[in-house]
Design an enzyme around this catalytic site. Structure first.
Site, PDB file in Angstrom:
ATOM      1  N   ARG B  50     132.938-105.957  32.430  1.00 11.61           N
ATOM      2  CA  ARG B  50     132.181-105.305  33.496  1.00 11.61           C
ATOM      3  C   ARG B  50     133.147-104.840  34.578  1.00 11.61           C
ATOM      4  O   ARG B  50     133.309-105.488  35.616  1.00 11.61           O
ATOM      5  CB  ARG B  50     131.129-106.280  34.028  1.00 11.61           C
ATOM      6  CG  ARG B  50     130.013-106.486  33.005  1.00 11.61           C
ATOM      7  CD  ARG B  50     129.107-107.628  33.362  1.00 11.61           C
ATOM      8  NE  ARG B  50     129.780-108.900  33.117  1.00 11.61           N
ATOM      9  CZ  ARG B  50     129.181-110.094  33.148  1.00 11.61           C
ATOM     10  NH1 ARG B  50     127.884-110.165  33.421  1.00 11.61           N
ATOM     11  NH2 ARG B  50     129.859-111.189  32.913  1.00 11.61           N
ATOM     12  N   ASP B  52     134.991-102.983  37.641  1.00  8.68           N
ATOM     13  CA  ASP B  52     134.551-102.678  39.009  1.00  8.68           C
ATOM     14  C   ASP B  52     134.457-101.173  39.265  1.00  8.68           C
ATOM     15  O   ASP B  52     135.043-100.386  38.531  1.00  8.68           O
ATOM     16  CB  ASP B  52     135.595-103.235  39.997  1.00  8.68           C
ATOM     17  CG  ASP B  52     135.316-104.675  40.333  1.00  8.68           C
ATOM     18  OD1 ASP B  52     134.187-105.141  40.110  1.00  8.68           O
ATOM     19  OD2 ASP B  52     136.255-105.340  40.824  1.00  8.68           O
ATOM     20  N   ARG B 199     144.161-106.923  39.811  1.00 10.99           N
ATOM     21  CA  ARG B 199     144.393-106.224  41.078  1.00 10.99           C
ATOM     22  C   ARG B 199     145.092-107.119  42.103  1.00 10.99           C
ATOM     23  O   ARG B 199     145.899-106.645  42.903  1.00 10.99           O
ATOM     24  CB  ARG B 199     143.079-105.678  41.632  1.00 10.99           C
ATOM     25  CG  ARG B 199     142.564-104.485  40.806  1.00 10.99           C
ATOM     26  CD  ARG B 199     141.144-104.120  41.175  1.00 10.99           C
ATOM     27  NE  ARG B 199     141.021-103.826  42.594  1.00 10.99           N
ATOM     28  CZ  ARG B 199     139.847-103.698  43.225  1.00 10.99           C
ATOM     29  NH1 ARG B 199     138.707-103.838  42.543  1.00 10.99           N
ATOM     30  NH2 ARG B 199     139.807-103.426  44.508  1.00 10.99           N
TER      31      ARG B 199
END
Lengths: 263, 263
Positions: B50, B52, B199
């Site tokens: 999923r 972002d 990230r």
């Protein structure tokens, strides 16, 4: 008054090309507006290459005149904060007031990118032309060899261009086709290009890569001096103007380019 | 009924991530709609990752069930004609009805791209994170070595994720940072990633590349098991989910990945 030269990069996707025109937003218009706002003067830029709608640039060149006292090299930073994400200045400097980016000898490099794979790639859709099916980059590279040197490129000029006085002779210093995985790059460097010339060359190379035309036929297409001898015009969004250089500022670079022709 | 698996590529720029949500268009929603239109059934896909908002994918995986008799491998072509340019299927095939893309062992590969140059490049703005100033990719590559193997990656988990039952232990098979001209690629492959993990790793690597943190400190950051020990979360648009593979289908691939850890 001083003349400032800008090196301009843009993603041409959302623009109706470089040149200001009445029906649509262009790169030049956005640049003129940002410069006018920055300087408080009415600025009109002169571009080196009037790229078509959808064509990208890493290094187009534009000049403008201003009486503002800001040093020429500060414009890149000052403009980038005012420009949208798809137009960014790559450098700026003061040049002689006599310098004209279009009426000065140039060495221009263009690149046409073909994404040759089974399915389109969304992250590379804006600056490559997607084509599936087998494509032989070595055949394409063989075909571009005959383009190097001084030739009449009339076969590769858009039929829309009808000015009979304009010479269709150009000098190509280097031309190459290489494959990197699913990406085929056609890079060509010369002293100038006719209207749609790189895209017609790319369209012809696609036919050669697909085996529809023999690589050796490129010479005959060139010699025919007739647009109908060449292949179709490849889509604009695969094309990027990589670089424009001015031999008068870098005589060594120009000599190297001329030497490449004899390789 | 049969279960079909899709490999999905997308440019995440214009989507609120993968997962269907009430306030914004998502990749999954567009895919569900295209599939429902194609099959005439109400289709709801299950995604493997999923991603972002703003994150891209070259190979996310989704499955759906249908009673339509079309062969599994035909969905890629049939869907691509219905999907927008920024979402394209890269392959499709029938899988076992028991196969669940999220509750099956996986090997995922992510890439974070940093464009490290003086000025932003408009044609590469959507899938790279632009950062100017000196950045040492070798220092960054030195720092990722300690990530390889099984570790508790709690320091690299977004503080928003608070479920205390969930394990924060993951296995990283390979991690590498390389520079290609102005592009720094951070590629990491493992059996799973915590929320925002890649990230936060990228954000920490930027500080290391800039000399603010020593490469050797990465081990201590990892051992602290505390989000505040790590660097900031790098922007979403630099991240691409490259590939998801399922070891149960390719045991050899999985063994090779495990062997990489001891290199």
């Amino acid at each position: 008054m001083k003349r400032v030269m800008l090196t301009v990069a843009y993603d041409g996707t959302n623009y109706c090309g470089w040149q200001v025109q009445p029906n649509g937003i262009t790169v030049q218009q956005i640049l003129n507006e940002a410069l006018s706002e920055l300087t408080g003067e009415e600025i009109y830029t002169i571009g080196a290459s009037r790229t078509d709608a959808g064509v990208h640039a890493r290094g187009n060149v534009a000049v403008f005149d201003t009486s503002v006292r800001m040093p020429g090299d500060k414009y890149s930073y000052a403009l980038n904060t005012r420009l949208p994400e798809d137009i960014k200045i790559q450098g700026s400097r003061e040049v002689s007031p006599e310098f004209h980016p279009r009426f000065t000898d140039t060495v221009k490099t263009y690149e046409y990118k073909i994404l040759n794979r089974r399915f389109p790639d969304p992250t590379r859709r804006s600056d490559t032309c997607f084509l599936y099916g087998p494509m032989d980059a070595e055949r394409m590279n063989e075909a571009v060899l005959c383009l190097i040197g001084e030739h009449d490129f009339r076969s590769f000029r858009a039929s829309g261009e009808t000015n009979p006085d304009r010479s269709t002779v150009r000098t190509i210093y280097s031309a190459k086709v290489v494959r990197e995985d699913d990406l085929i790059r056609f890079r060509i460097c010369g002293n100038g290009f006719l209207y749609n010339m790189v895209r017609i060359l790319a369209g012809t190379l696609v036919e050669i890569g697909r085996g529809k035309i023999d690589p050796g036929e490129m010479t005959q297409i060139l010699e025919r001096r007739d647009r109908s001898a060449a292949g179709p015009t490849a889509p604009a969004h695969g094309l990027t103007l990589l670089e424009i250089r001015y031999p008068e500022w870098e005589p060594d670079f120009f000599i190297r380019k001329q030497e490449q022709m004899s390789w």
